[in-house]
Write a protein that holds these residues in place. Structure first.
Motif, PDB file in Angstrom:
ATOM      1  N   PRO A  63      21.983  48.606   5.856  1.00  0.00           N
ATOM      2  CA  PRO A  63      21.863  49.189   7.194  1.00  0.00           C
ATOM      3  C   PRO A  63      23.229  49.246   7.892  1.00  0.00           C
ATOM      4  O   PRO A  63      23.740  48.225   8.345  1.00  0.00           O
ATOM      5  N   TRP A  64      23.816  50.422   7.928  1.00  0.00           N
ATOM      6  CA  TRP A  64      25.053  50.636   8.667  1.00  0.00           C
ATOM      7  C   TRP A  64      24.696  51.112  10.072  1.00  0.00           C
ATOM      8  O   TRP A  64      24.118  52.196  10.240  1.00  0.00           O
ATOM      9  N   GLU A  65      25.004  50.276  11.054  1.00  0.00           N
ATOM     10  CA  GLU A  65      24.626  50.597  12.429  1.00  0.00           C
ATOM     11  C   GLU A  65      25.240  51.925  12.866  1.00  0.00           C
ATOM     12  O   GLU A  65      26.448  52.134  12.744  1.00  0.00           O
ATOM     13  N   GLY A  66      24.395  52.817  13.370  1.00  0.00           N
ATOM     14  CA  GLY A  66      24.878  54.095  13.872  1.00  0.00           C
ATOM     15  C   GLY A  66      25.139  55.136  12.807  1.00  0.00           C
ATOM     16  O   GLY A  66      25.583  56.248  13.124  1.00  0.00           O
ATOM     17  N   MET A  67      24.863  54.816  11.553  1.00  0.00           N
ATOM     18  CA  MET A  67      25.046  55.800  10.490  1.00  0.00           C
ATOM     19  C   MET A  67      24.087  56.969  10.715  1.00  0.00           C
ATOM     20  O   MET A  67      22.930  56.759  11.091  1.00  0.00           O
ATOM     21  N   PRO A  68      24.523  58.201  10.516  1.00  0.00           N
ATOM     22  CA  PRO A  68      23.602  59.329  10.692  1.00  0.00           C
ATOM     23  C   PRO A  68      22.551  59.349   9.597  1.00  0.00           C
ATOM     24  O   PRO A  68      22.662  58.653   8.584  1.00  0.00           O
ATOM     25  N   ARG A  69      21.522  60.144   9.802  1.00  0.00           N
ATOM     26  CA  ARG A  69      20.518  60.326   8.759  1.00  0.00           C
ATOM     27  C   ARG A  69      21.068  61.212   7.652  1.00  0.00           C
ATOM     28  O   ARG A  69      21.885  62.108   7.899  1.00  0.00           O
ATOM     29  N   GLY A  70      20.589  60.970   6.447  1.00  0.00           N
ATOM     30  CA  GLY A  70      21.011  61.779   5.316  1.00  0.00           C
ATOM     31  C   GLY A  70      20.192  63.045   5.176  1.00  0.00           C
ATOM     32  O   GLY A  70      19.404  63.405   6.053  1.00  0.00           O
ATOM     33  N   ARG A  71      20.394  63.723   4.052  1.00  0.00           N
ATOM     34  CA  ARG A  71      19.710  64.991   3.809  1.00  0.00           C
ATOM     35  C   ARG A  71      18.885  64.883   2.529  1.00  0.00           C
ATOM     36  O   ARG A  71      19.396  64.530   1.474  1.00  0.00           O
ATOM     37  N   HIS A  72      17.598  65.178   2.655  1.00  0.00           N
ATOM     38  CA  HIS A  72      16.731  65.210   1.479  1.00  0.00           C
ATOM     39  C   HIS A  72      17.095  66.430   0.627  1.00  0.00           C
ATOM     40  O   HIS A  72      17.433  67.501   1.148  1.00  0.00           O
ATOM     41  N   GLY A  73      17.012  66.268  -0.690  1.00  0.00           N
ATOM     42  CA  GLY A  73      17.326  67.398  -1.563  1.00  0.00           C
ATOM     43  C   GLY A  73      17.392  66.984  -3.010  1.00  0.00           C
ATOM     44  O   GLY A  73      16.983  65.886  -3.394  1.00  0.00           O
TER      45      GLY A  73
END
Length: 308
Positions: A63-73
């Motif tokens: 868990p990196w605080e403030g990390m954005p969400r990734g992209r499913h693919g």
């Protein structure tokens, strides 16, 4: 010597506190180890599983605080299936509704009922009713009755642009066997089935996925010991697939490789397990560090965000 299924799955999260709350309170998993990312000790590495954290039950997070969400693919592991007894699906549907957790209505696939939902970061989860989960003990988190508790993984799905080469790795190296097709999925099963024994391959015409919060980082497969792990690594090299050197992760020893479809795979030993540095009764209650990080315990602990 071949794998007998999934050892663990590791993913990214955007909040340590929110991650702990969801997986321990909402899904009822046990936090079996609080340690740090050995490659980035300023970040938690949190392990959830059944009461003992046995292989096939463990989902881990960076868990990196403030990390954005990734992209499913494509090129990623996506849906993570959690196994519950076959008769518990209706109970889980009621629980999720009562707790205002958005989810789909129960559906069927391969003669198994499942409920699809997402974790707070958008990671794809399925609660799957299986014939075998009822024979395993359920962890009592004080809220979810043990008879309805998640037992561990039913399996995972891989989203791929093409499935043929990945299927060959599963069957020729990791010991999985084809187990049919349904809903655009090719199913592969390790051994006689059971905990962590299923991998589904989905041919998906999507953009390439991107790792960040809510995205699986890698899938680890079981090796009984170092000899079994080396046998699988040799088989991979004979196919022209390179592996890393063995890395000591304190609770298991690992080698990593990128399978042909782009998903990062790990082969992890079953031993020594999570009770190597704390009793089973108190797993996950205190920060545990490998010996080489102990001299920096005070600085590391001060930099980590609170979990409760």
């Amino acid at each position: 010597m071949t794998s007998v299924g999934i050892h663990h799955v590791t993913a990214g999260a955007t909040s340590a506190r929110g991650n702990v709350r969801f997986y321990t309170k909402e899904l009822g998993l046990r936090l079996v180890k609080r340690t740090v990312n050995f490659d980035d000790p300023t970040t938690w590495h949190l392990y959830y599983g059944d009461a003992t954290g046995q292989p096939g039950s463990v989902l881990t997070f960076f868990p990196w605080e403030g990390m954005p969400r990734g992209r499913h693919g494509t090129g990623q592991a996506e849906e993570i299936g959690f196994a519950v007894p076959k008769g518990s699906i209706a109970w889980w549907a009621e629980r999720l509704s009562a707790r205002n957790i958005q989810h789909d209505l129960p559906k069927k696939r391969f003669d198994e009922s499942f409920i699809a939902l997402k974790d707070p970061d958008g990671m794809l989860i399925e609660i799957v009713g299986t014939d075998w989960a009822g024979a395993l003990p359920g962890h009592d988190n004080g809220d979810i009755p043990p008879e309805h508790a998640v037992r561990g993984f039913s399996g995972v799905s891989l989203w791929l642009a093409d499935t043929e080469a990945t299927a060959a790795v599963l069957t020729d190296v990791l010991g999985f066997k084809p187990a049919g097709e349904a809903d655009g999925r090719q199913r592969f099963v390790a051994g006689d089935g059971g905990l962590g024994a299923v991998v589904d391959l989905r041919r998906v015409d999507w953009q390439r996925g991107a790792f960040a919060g809510g995205i699986v980082h890698h899938v680890a497969f079981r090796a009984e010991d170092d000899a079994a792990q080396e046998e699988m690594a040799k088989s991979l090299r004979s196919k022209g697939i390179g592996t890393t050197e063995q890395k000591d992760r304190n609770y298991f020893r690992s080698v990593y490789f990128r399978e042909p479809g782009g998903v990062l795979f790990e082969i992890a030993t079953d031993d020594p397990g999570f009770a190597i540095d704390e009793p089973v009764e108190s797993l996950g209650q205190e920060l545990r560090l490998p010996e080489w990080l102990e001299p920096k315990r005070q600085q590391i602990a001060a930099a980590l965000p609170p979990l409760e």
